[in-house]
Design a protein around this motif. Sequence first.
Motif, PDB file in Angstrom:
ATOM      1  N   GLY A  20      24.620  32.316 -27.061  1.00 51.41           N
ATOM      2  CA  GLY A  20      25.556  31.812 -28.065  1.00 51.41           C
ATOM      3  C   GLY A  20      26.357  30.607 -27.615  1.00 51.41           C
ATOM      4  O   GLY A  20      27.320  30.212 -28.279  1.00 51.41           O
ATOM      5  N   ALA A  21      25.968  29.957 -26.510  1.00 54.22           N
ATOM      6  CA  ALA A  21      26.749  28.822 -25.992  1.00 54.22           C
ATOM      7  C   ALA A  21      26.741  27.637 -26.952  1.00 54.22           C
ATOM      8  O   ALA A  21      27.612  26.763 -26.863  1.00 54.22           O
ATOM      9  CB  ALA A  21      26.200  28.387 -24.638  1.00 54.22           C
ATOM     10  N   GLY A  22      25.761  27.596 -27.850  1.00 53.70           N
ATOM     11  CA  GLY A  22      25.684  26.472 -28.802  1.00 53.70           C
ATOM     12  C   GLY A  22      24.474  25.589 -28.545  1.00 53.70           C
ATOM     13  O   GLY A  22      24.454  24.430 -28.958  1.00 53.70           O
ATOM     14  N   LYS A  23      23.429  26.155 -27.903  1.00 52.67           N
ATOM     15  CA  LYS A  23      22.243  25.361 -27.538  1.00 52.67           C
ATOM     16  C   LYS A  23      21.551  24.793 -28.780  1.00 52.67           C
ATOM     17  O   LYS A  23      21.263  23.605 -28.852  1.00 52.67           O
ATOM     18  CB  LYS A  23      21.250  26.241 -26.727  1.00 52.67           C
ATOM     19  CG  LYS A  23      21.826  26.745 -25.415  1.00 52.67           C
ATOM     20  CD  LYS A  23      20.849  27.621 -24.655  1.00 52.67           C
ATOM     21  CE  LYS A  23      20.623  28.982 -25.273  1.00 52.67           C
ATOM     22  NZ  LYS A  23      21.822  29.851 -25.330  1.00 52.67           N
ATOM     23  N   SER A  24      21.253  25.659 -29.754  1.00 50.89           N
ATOM     24  CA  SER A  24      20.509  25.189 -30.943  1.00 50.89           C
ATOM     25  C   SER A  24      21.347  24.186 -31.721  1.00 50.89           C
ATOM     26  O   SER A  24      20.830  23.167 -32.201  1.00 50.89           O
ATOM     27  CB  SER A  24      20.162  26.356 -31.873  1.00 50.89           C
ATOM     28  OG  SER A  24      19.435  27.333 -31.192  1.00 50.89           O
ATOM     29  N   THR A  25      22.643  24.466 -31.843  1.00 50.11           N
ATOM     30  CA  THR A  25      23.527  23.568 -32.596  1.00 50.11           C
ATOM     31  C   THR A  25      23.538  22.188 -31.932  1.00 50.11           C
ATOM     32  O   THR A  25      23.406  21.157 -32.594  1.00 50.11           O
ATOM     33  CB  THR A  25      24.965  24.152 -32.604  1.00 50.11           C
ATOM     34  OG1 THR A  25      24.895  25.485 -33.097  1.00 50.11           O
ATOM     35  CG2 THR A  25      25.900  23.319 -33.445  1.00 50.11           C
ATOM     36  N   ASP A  52      16.139  31.398 -33.916  1.00 50.69           N
ATOM     37  CA  ASP A  52      16.549  30.008 -33.662  1.00 50.69           C
ATOM     38  C   ASP A  52      15.635  28.975 -34.302  1.00 50.69           C
ATOM     39  O   ASP A  52      16.088  27.887 -34.659  1.00 50.69           O
ATOM     40  CB  ASP A  52      16.611  29.729 -32.155  1.00 50.69           C
ATOM     41  CG  ASP A  52      17.863  30.312 -31.535  1.00 50.69           C
ATOM     42  OD1 ASP A  52      18.650  30.925 -32.279  1.00 50.69           O
ATOM     43  OD2 ASP A  52      18.043  30.162 -30.325  1.00 50.69           O
ATOM     44  N   LYS A 167      32.402  23.917 -27.987  1.00 51.83           N
ATOM     45  CA  LYS A 167      33.435  24.725 -28.662  1.00 51.83           C
ATOM     46  C   LYS A 167      34.829  24.501 -28.101  1.00 51.83           C
ATOM     47  O   LYS A 167      35.651  25.418 -28.135  1.00 51.83           O
ATOM     48  CB  LYS A 167      33.080  26.225 -28.592  1.00 51.83           C
ATOM     49  CG  LYS A 167      31.709  26.537 -29.152  1.00 51.83           C
ATOM     50  CD  LYS A 167      31.496  28.009 -29.305  1.00 51.83           C
ATOM     51  CE  LYS A 167      30.030  28.326 -29.369  1.00 51.83           C
ATOM     52  NZ  LYS A 167      29.734  29.724 -29.469  1.00 51.83           N
ATOM     53  N   ASP A 169      36.895  22.908 -29.527  1.00 52.90           N
ATOM     54  CA  ASP A 169      37.757  23.014 -30.715  1.00 52.90           C
ATOM     55  C   ASP A 169      38.295  24.439 -30.886  1.00 52.90           C
ATOM     56  O   ASP A 169      39.260  24.651 -31.604  1.00 52.90           O
ATOM     57  CB  ASP A 169      36.977  22.608 -31.987  1.00 52.90           C
ATOM     58  CG  ASP A 169      35.680  23.399 -32.178  1.00 52.90           C
ATOM     59  OD1 ASP A 169      34.950  23.592 -31.185  1.00 52.90           O
ATOM     60  OD2 ASP A 169      35.411  23.836 -33.310  1.00 52.90           O
ATOM     61  N   ARG A 197      30.263  20.640 -31.661  1.00 59.30           N
ATOM     62  CA  ARG A 197      29.105  20.547 -32.562  1.00 59.30           C
ATOM     63  C   ARG A 197      28.347  19.244 -32.343  1.00 59.30           C
ATOM     64  O   ARG A 197      28.023  18.525 -33.286  1.00 59.30           O
ATOM     65  CB  ARG A 197      29.514  20.682 -34.021  1.00 59.30           C
ATOM     66  CG  ARG A 197      30.084  22.043 -34.347  1.00 59.30           C
ATOM     67  CD  ARG A 197      30.247  22.236 -35.833  1.00 59.30           C
ATOM     68  NE  ARG A 197      30.927  23.483 -36.120  1.00 59.30           N
ATOM     69  CZ  ARG A 197      30.347  24.673 -36.101  1.00 59.30           C
ATOM     70  NH1 ARG A 197      29.091  24.794 -35.827  1.00 59.30           N
ATOM     71  NH2 ARG A 197      31.042  25.754 -36.360  1.00 59.30           N
ATOM     72  N   ARG A 255      25.796  39.238 -28.257  1.00 58.72           N
ATOM     73  CA  ARG A 255      25.250  38.307 -29.264  1.00 58.72           C
ATOM     74  C   ARG A 255      24.624  39.102 -30.390  1.00 58.72           C
ATOM     75  O   ARG A 255      23.946  40.114 -30.141  1.00 58.72           O
ATOM     76  CB  ARG A 255      24.175  37.463 -28.565  1.00 58.72           C
ATOM     77  CG  ARG A 255      23.651  36.304 -29.353  1.00 58.72           C
ATOM     78  CD  ARG A 255      24.538  35.098 -29.228  1.00 58.72           C
ATOM     79  NE  ARG A 255      23.906  33.918 -29.805  1.00 58.72           N
ATOM     80  CZ  ARG A 255      24.166  33.481 -31.028  1.00 58.72           C
ATOM     81  NH1 ARG A 255      24.989  34.127 -31.814  1.00 58.72           N
ATOM     82  NH2 ARG A 255      23.569  32.383 -31.476  1.00 58.72           N
ATOM     83  N   LYS A 257      22.258  38.227 -33.997  1.00 59.88           N
ATOM     84  CA  LYS A 257      21.617  37.195 -34.816  1.00 59.88           C
ATOM     85  C   LYS A 257      20.683  37.859 -35.820  1.00 59.88           C
ATOM     86  O   LYS A 257      20.115  38.919 -35.529  1.00 59.88           O
ATOM     87  CB  LYS A 257      20.732  36.255 -33.992  1.00 59.88           C
ATOM     88  CG  LYS A 257      21.328  35.692 -32.794  1.00 59.88           C
ATOM     89  CD  LYS A 257      20.571  34.453 -32.378  1.00 59.88           C
ATOM     90  CE  LYS A 257      19.604  34.757 -31.260  1.00 59.88           C
ATOM     91  NZ  LYS A 257      19.145  33.510 -30.608  1.00 59.88           N
ATOM     92  N   GLN A 277      30.500  34.535 -36.838  1.00 60.73           N
ATOM     93  CA  GLN A 277      30.677  33.168 -37.341  1.00 60.73           C
ATOM     94  C   GLN A 277      30.466  33.150 -38.862  1.00 60.73           C
ATOM     95  O   GLN A 277      29.721  33.979 -39.380  1.00 60.73           O
ATOM     96  CB  GLN A 277      29.610  32.231 -36.752  1.00 60.73           C
ATOM     97  CG  GLN A 277      29.339  32.421 -35.290  1.00 60.73           C
ATOM     98  CD  GLN A 277      30.333  31.670 -34.430  1.00 60.73           C
ATOM     99  OE1 GLN A 277      30.767  30.596 -34.784  1.00 60.73           O
ATOM    100  NE2 GLN A 277      30.714  32.250 -33.317  1.00 60.73           N
TER     101      GLN A 277
END
Length: 317
Positions: A20-25, A52, A167, A169, A197, A255, A257, A277
Amino acid sequence: MTAEPGADRLKLVIVGGYLGAGKSTWLRHQLYAGAFPNAHLIINEAAELAVDDAIFGARYPLTLLSGGCACCEGQAAFLTSLRQLCDDRSRAAGPQGRTSIAVLETSGLADPAAIAASLRADPMLAFHLALSEIIVLVDARNAAAQLSADPLGRAQIEAADRLVITKSDLAPPSDTARLVATLQRLNPGATITAETRGEPVPLPDATGADPLPLADHATAPIRPVQIDLPKGLDWASFAVWLSALLAAHGDDIVRVKGTVRTPAGRLLLQGIRDHVQPPEILPDSDMARDGTIVLIGREIDADRVTRSLTRFAGDLL
Ligand SMILES: Nc1nc2c(ncn2[C@@H]2O[C@H](COP(=O)(O)OP(=O)(O)OP(=O)(O)O)[C@@H](O)[C@H]2O)c(=O)[nH]1
């Protein structure tokens, strides 16, 4: 003059980081911004049920490897997919249309150093492929909890050429400063940037910030389990049940999904620890996987979770 053997090798970029670290995003944003042009994506997920790839849609040439990490159970399939890409390149008549770069998005459970070692140990790939960069994403909001509970996060950070804090933010600058100090201590040679992001943001000043405490013990292994949602389950009640489950077990369920059909459309459901989320609406394609969620964490008893959901849903259906 003949070219040096192996000079025109397929480049591989590894994009790693914790669950969930934000790899795909991040990767989706980079591709959209034109980084890694004409890349072939390799998306690896530890769970059998992949989610993903839905994030990337059908816009990129993509190999999906689900049901095992590229560093361990999924290693053979990963190496085979790379050999296939190298073979396809050798058969291409000219440089046009040849894949020059492959980007692997690892599962959140993978150790990039083990993946790099497997590439070096493969004689065919050692000749035809060059590992150009290991980029590891680190989640500013959840890094403190991850690093104190699981040695894997530290191993991922130590393996990186480049560390991207995501993240920020969602985290106070003082927490991000402690994370920066931790990353500088664990991997002084890596470049460190922060992005939200995919958009660059300034790094906080880490002078004098205390590094975060790190796990010094092995914990129970983190594994994926799949849960089939009961037919006719109402989305609102499912969301209530899921929030309650994560509030009670958010330390162990790292995680969540899945893709779920709701009256509002097809939703991509994402949770990281006890935080669910806002769901993203997906196009109506490849719906075969809808209605099953993946929970990734420690010692999750799939039967117990299913019984809890069925009981909860039964009270409401
Ligand atoms: N606020 C905020 N949310 C983010 C940021 N980056 C990613 N997210 C959210 O974090 C969640 C997980 O992001 P993903 O990109 O799926 O993370 P991942 O590392 O690919 O996840 P796994 O493959 O399951 O390990 C999603 O809901 C994203 O929208 C960010 O910089 N800021």
